[in-house]
Write an enzyme that holds these catalytic residues in place. Structure first.
Site, PDB file in Angstrom:
ATOM      1  N   SER A 150       0.862  -1.006  -0.033  1.00 47.39           N
ATOM      2  CA  SER A 150       0.029  -0.060   0.198  1.00 47.39           C
ATOM      3  C   SER A 150       0.916   1.101   0.022  1.00 47.39           C
ATOM      4  O   SER A 150       1.412   1.580  -0.782  1.00 47.39           O
ATOM      5  CB  SER A 150      -0.792  -0.126   1.182  1.00 47.39           C
ATOM      6  OG  SER A 150      -1.857   0.926   1.230  1.00 47.39           O
ATOM      7  N   ASP A 275     -10.283  -4.205  -4.971  1.00 46.34           N
ATOM      8  CA  ASP A 275      -9.597  -3.314  -3.809  1.00 46.34           C
ATOM      9  C   ASP A 275     -10.535  -1.994  -3.640  1.00 46.34           C
ATOM     10  O   ASP A 275     -10.708  -1.429  -4.207  1.00 46.34           O
ATOM     11  CB  ASP A 275      -8.292  -2.960  -4.066  1.00 46.34           C
ATOM     12  CG  ASP A 275      -7.457  -2.474  -3.070  1.00 46.34           C
ATOM     13  OD1 ASP A 275      -7.888  -1.508  -2.291  1.00 46.34           O
ATOM     14  OD2 ASP A 275      -6.274  -2.843  -3.022  1.00 46.34           O
ATOM     15  N   HIS A 303      -8.030  -5.345  -0.346  1.00 46.39           N
ATOM     16  CA  HIS A 303      -6.655  -4.388  -0.102  1.00 46.39           C
ATOM     17  C   HIS A 303      -5.817  -5.136   1.063  1.00 46.39           C
ATOM     18  O   HIS A 303      -6.219  -5.284   2.160  1.00 46.39           O
ATOM     19  CB  HIS A 303      -7.107  -2.957   0.361  1.00 46.39           C
ATOM     20  CG  HIS A 303      -5.864  -1.899   0.413  1.00 46.39           C
ATOM     21  ND1 HIS A 303      -5.455  -1.554  -0.644  1.00 46.39           N
ATOM     22  CD2 HIS A 303      -5.308  -1.691   1.588  1.00 46.39           C
ATOM     23  CE1 HIS A 303      -4.621  -0.584  -0.335  1.00 46.39           C
ATOM     24  NE2 HIS A 303      -4.537  -0.687   1.110  1.00 46.39           N
TER      25      HIS A 303
END
Length: 355
Positions: A150, A275, A303
């Site tokens: 991320s 996501d 995610h």
């Protein structure tokens, strides 16, 4: 573009990453929430080292148990740290393959508050550079890889694109990485996704409050209280504090999509189309990818989720093995390849047990 489609040529490639969700966890929100709220990281001994930086601040590095193989620098996500379950899960998998893992914990992340006024942001490539330089000097002669989750993936890709051929890194893998920051921030602030947006902002506001208790900052407390979305926080706090005009300027200058074509290191970007942090419209085309870059997508996964297993009582975490397998494919196995780790940090760094 569906994950069954493969596009390659003079540019990068877009391929299927091979993940298939289990029958009991097929929704992107469910994948995200299970991995983020129910997963427990495996126990693994980490050694904390304080890495001095040129501006007088420090980074915290967390070294996994000594192993003889390639070095893997791990960058966690927004709100994460070396304690995050997905980080510890990957470190355990890397150790099982003979890879030496080390986590770069961002400024302000985790329990160890940094000394300087700034904290982490998507464009902090100088911190990545300092970490790579340090770990290579500590364990010379080994192949080096980088993994980013991320926000960590954003920082890794920005650094890789800016450094070109001079990275000193042999391979990279990112997972669930927002590539077009403005689109992702607006997407996160809509519908049910606001649950994640508000959760992230609460953590960021708490970080700034801790910093304000530590030292004066050029931050308006009223503006901090009014920041409810990630875009509002970045507009009022992150951007101005780190030299950007506002959120729009920050997002424009720090979105990895603008620099993916400049990456010269073999790089795999793992992504799920469901996501909840990243809209499909923000994904790059193959023409926007350098030949060394492959975007690997699946229909499901959430995610930093990618949860597998035969049922809720026996979950598995596909990213751990998938990332390690890609590194093994790009770097070779974890057989002894360089200088052993003496566990004595150079340059006066602090090294201590971190659990």
């Amino acid at each position: 573009m569906s994950p069954e489609t493969t596009v390659s040529g003079r540019h990068g490639a877009i391929t299927d990453n091979g993940f298939r969700s289990p029958w009991w966890l097929r929704n992107g929100h469910a994948q995200t929430m299970w991995a983020g709220g129910l997963r427990r990281g495996p126990p693994i001994a980490l050694e904390r080292e304080a890495l001095p930086l040129q501006d007088g601040d420090h980074l915290q590095l967390f070294w996994g148990p000594p192993e003889p193989g390639p070095l893997v620098i791990v960058l966690h996500g927004l709100g994460g740290s070396a304690e995050s379950p997905y980080v510890r899960g990957l470190l355990r998998e890397l150790r099982g393959r003979g890879f030496q893992g080390v986590v770069m914990q961002f400024r302000g992340a985790g329990e160890h508050l940094n000394e300087g006024p700034r904290f982490f942001h998507a464009g902090a490539v100088e911190d990545v550079e300092a970490t790579v330089t340090h770990v290579r000097s500590r364990l010379p002669g080994r192949p080096v890889a980088m993994v980013g989750f991320s926000m960590g993936g954003i920082m890794a890709l920005n650094w890789l694109g800016a450094a070109g051929t001079g990275t000193g890194v042999n391979a990279a893998v990112t997972a669930s990485t927002p590539l077009a920051l403005a689109q992702c921030a607006d997407y996160l602030n809509s519908g049910f996704r606001r649950v994640y947006d508000r959760h992230l902002v609460r953590g960021l506001r708490e970080l700034v409050r801790r910093k304000l208790a530590q030292q004066p900052l050029p931050v308006d407390p009223a503006a901090l209280r009014r920041a409810r979305s990630l875009r509002e926080f970045d507009d009022r706090i992150t951007g101005p504090l780190h030299g950007f005009r506002d959120a729009a300027d920050y997002y424009s200058r720090c979105s990895p999509i603008r620099i993916l074509g400049a990456i010269q290191v073999p790089t795999r970007i793992i992504h799920a189309l469901d996501d909840p942090f990243i809209p499909r419209s923000s994904l790059p085309s193959a023409r926007e990818l350098a030949p060394q870059v492959r975007l690997e997508i699946s229909e499901r996964g959430g995610h930093v989720g990618f949860v597998t297993g035969s049922g809720p009582a026996r979950p598995g975490y596909w990213l751990d093995t998938a990332i390690a397998a890609r590194l093994e494919d790009m770097l070779g196995s974890g057989e002894r390849q360089g200088t052993p780790d003496t566990r004595r940090p150079p340059d006066g760094g602090l090294l201590e047990s971190a659990g």
